[in-house]
Design a protein around this motif. Structure first.
Motif, short mmCIF file in Angstrom:
data_model
loop_
_atom_site.label_atom_id
_atom_site.label_comp_id
_atom_site.label_asym_id
_atom_site.label_seq_id
_atom_site.Cartn_x
_atom_site.Cartn_y
_atom_site.Cartn_z
N ALA A 222 35.35 86.27 21.51
CA ALA A 222 36.57 86.07 20.72
C ALA A 222 36.39 86.57 19.30
O ALA A 222 37.32 87.13 18.70
CB ALA A 222 36.95 84.59 20.73
N GLN A 223 35.19 86.39 18.76
CA GLN A 223 34.93 86.80 17.39
C GLN A 223 35.02 88.32 17.23
O GLN A 223 35.31 88.82 16.14
CB GLN A 223 33.54 86.32 16.95
N ALA A 224 34.78 89.06 18.32
CA ALA A 224 34.74 90.52 18.24
C ALA A 224 36.04 91.18 18.66
O ALA A 224 36.16 92.39 18.58
CB ALA A 224 33.60 91.05 19.12
N ALA A 225 37.03 90.39 19.10
CA ALA A 225 38.25 90.96 19.68
C ALA A 225 39.37 91.10 18.67
O ALA A 225 39.39 90.42 17.64
CB ALA A 225 38.71 90.08 20.84
N ASP A 226 40.32 91.99 18.97
CA ASP A 226 41.56 92.06 18.20
C ASP A 226 42.48 90.91 18.57
O ASP A 226 43.15 90.33 17.71
CB ASP A 226 42.27 93.39 18.46
N VAL A 227 42.53 90.58 19.86
CA VAL A 227 43.29 89.43 20.33
C VAL A 227 42.43 88.69 21.35
O VAL A 227 41.95 89.30 22.32
CB VAL A 227 44.63 89.82 20.99
N ALA A 228 42.23 87.40 21.15
CA ALA A 228 41.47 86.58 22.09
C ALA A 228 42.41 85.59 22.76
O ALA A 228 43.21 84.92 22.08
CB ALA A 228 40.34 85.83 21.37
N LEU A 229 42.32 85.49 24.07
CA LEU A 229 43.13 84.56 24.85
C LEU A 229 42.19 83.55 25.51
O LEU A 229 41.62 83.83 26.57
CB LEU A 229 43.95 85.31 25.91
N PRO A 230 41.98 82.40 24.88
CA PRO A 230 41.02 81.43 25.42
C PRO A 230 41.60 80.59 26.55
O PRO A 230 42.77 80.21 26.51
CB PRO A 230 40.69 80.56 24.20
N ALA A 231 40.77 80.32 27.53
CA ALA A 231 41.11 79.42 28.63
C ALA A 231 39.81 78.78 29.10
O ALA A 231 38.88 79.48 29.52
CB ALA A 231 41.79 80.18 29.77
N ALA A 232 39.73 77.47 29.02
CA ALA A 232 38.47 76.76 29.28
C ALA A 232 38.01 76.93 30.72
O ALA A 232 38.83 77.04 31.65
CB ALA A 232 38.63 75.28 28.95
N VAL A 233 36.71 76.93 30.91
CA VAL A 233 36.12 76.95 32.26
C VAL A 233 35.63 75.55 32.59
O VAL A 233 35.30 74.75 31.71
CB VAL A 233 34.95 77.96 32.36
N GLY A 234 35.61 75.24 33.89
CA GLY A 234 35.12 73.94 34.33
C GLY A 234 33.61 73.92 34.39
O GLY A 234 33.00 74.87 34.91
N THR A 235 33.00 72.87 33.88
CA THR A 235 31.54 72.79 33.83
C THR A 235 31.01 71.55 34.55
O THR A 235 29.87 71.15 34.35
CB THR A 235 31.06 72.77 32.36
#
Length: 283
Positions: A222-235
């Motif tokens: 995300a830090q390196a992207a122009d647009v970051a689309l976060p979606a959590a993963v199950g752990t």
């Protein structure tokens, strides 16, 4: 700051903007975002246990953000995340049920996150405007890149799945750029393959717009992207569940279709006609 329209996790994210975090600190930041209201009332030791790190790491994390220690950060989080915490799941639920419930919670947060579509629409515009669409997905992210690419190829003229690493990866990225690509989509999931991050940086260095689907707004991708689309993963299980990132990928593809609807509809109709003529499907 306390606007009710802003989700608690988004308020907490503001604490990390501009901070250079180590991988362990990013893990703590992700934990604080994922459990924003709950962790505001936990001790440093309890947060460490929840994040899977040491207690000193939590203290150093707070100090890296400019606080005297974790208690000062916790006071700030209580201010940012007012309200009651969600009750714990009943003890009679087994581990598999709890894992599925955690995924349901992730999807609920994703639903709320999509109340504002600015980032999704901006990402879709970048990708819709690219005549060639390279999709990077290595290791655990390869199946999701392939899933997205399979459907994207029905509405886009040239989709290229880059799901193998090595020196050939950057060559194929160059080929896509020379063929007309102006943007790239990268799916980067824990444990964040180094080759994926290198490819993102190379793409940016050569002038491509970079859209990333990743697990957290503070992931290295995300830090390196122009647009970051976060979606959590199950752990909760031995291996991660990627329900949230898959949902985000399909939301993004829908937004790409919405950004350029006439060509998308035409290509879908052409595919259906071809599928009928070739008897590809039984129903």
């Amino acid at each position: 700051m306390n606007d009710g329209a802003v989700r608690p996790a988004e308020r907490v994210l503001d604490l990390f903007h501009g901070a250079r975090l180590t991988p362990t600190q990013r893990r703590i930041a992700h934990c604080l975002m994922e459990h924003a209201q709950r962790v505001a009332y936990l001790s440093a030791a309890e947060v460490a246990d929840l994040a899977g790190v040491s207690q000193p790491s939590v203290t150093r994390f707070a100090m890296a953000l400019g606080y005297e220690g974790y208690p000062a950060l916790r006071r700030e989080m209580r201010w940012l995340t007012p309200g009651e915490t969600r009750p714990e799941q009943p003890a009679e639920h087994n581990a598999m049920q709890l894992a599925v419930q955690a995924e349901a919670d992730h999807l609920t947060r994703l639903r709320d996150q999509l109340g504002r579509l600015d980032d999704v629409e901006r990402a879709a515009r970048f990708l819709a405007d690219s005549p060639v669409l390279p999709v990077i997905g290595l290791r655990a992210a390869a199946p999701l890149a392939g899933y997205f690419g399979y459907f994207a190829a029905k509405v886009r003229p040239d989709v290229r799945i880059l799901d193998t690493g090595g020196t050939n990866l950057l060559d194929r990225l160059d080929q896509a750029r020379h063929a007309g690509a102006s943007a790239v989509l990268a799916v980067v999931l824990p444990r964040y393959p180094r080759e994926s991050l290198d490819a993102i940086r190379e793409a940016k260095a050569t002038g491509l717009a970079v859209v990333v689907i990743t697990d957290s707004a503070v992931s290295p991708a995300a830090q390196a992207a122009d647009v970051a689309l976060p979606a959590a993963v199950g752990t909760q299980l031995v291996f991660d569940l990627h329900t949230g990132p898959m949902a985000m990928a399909m939301v993004l593809l829908q937004a790409i279709c919405d950004a350029d609807p006439e060509p998308a509809q035409r290509r879908l109709e052409e595919f259906e006609a071809t599928a009928t003529r070739r008897h590809i499907f039984e129903a």
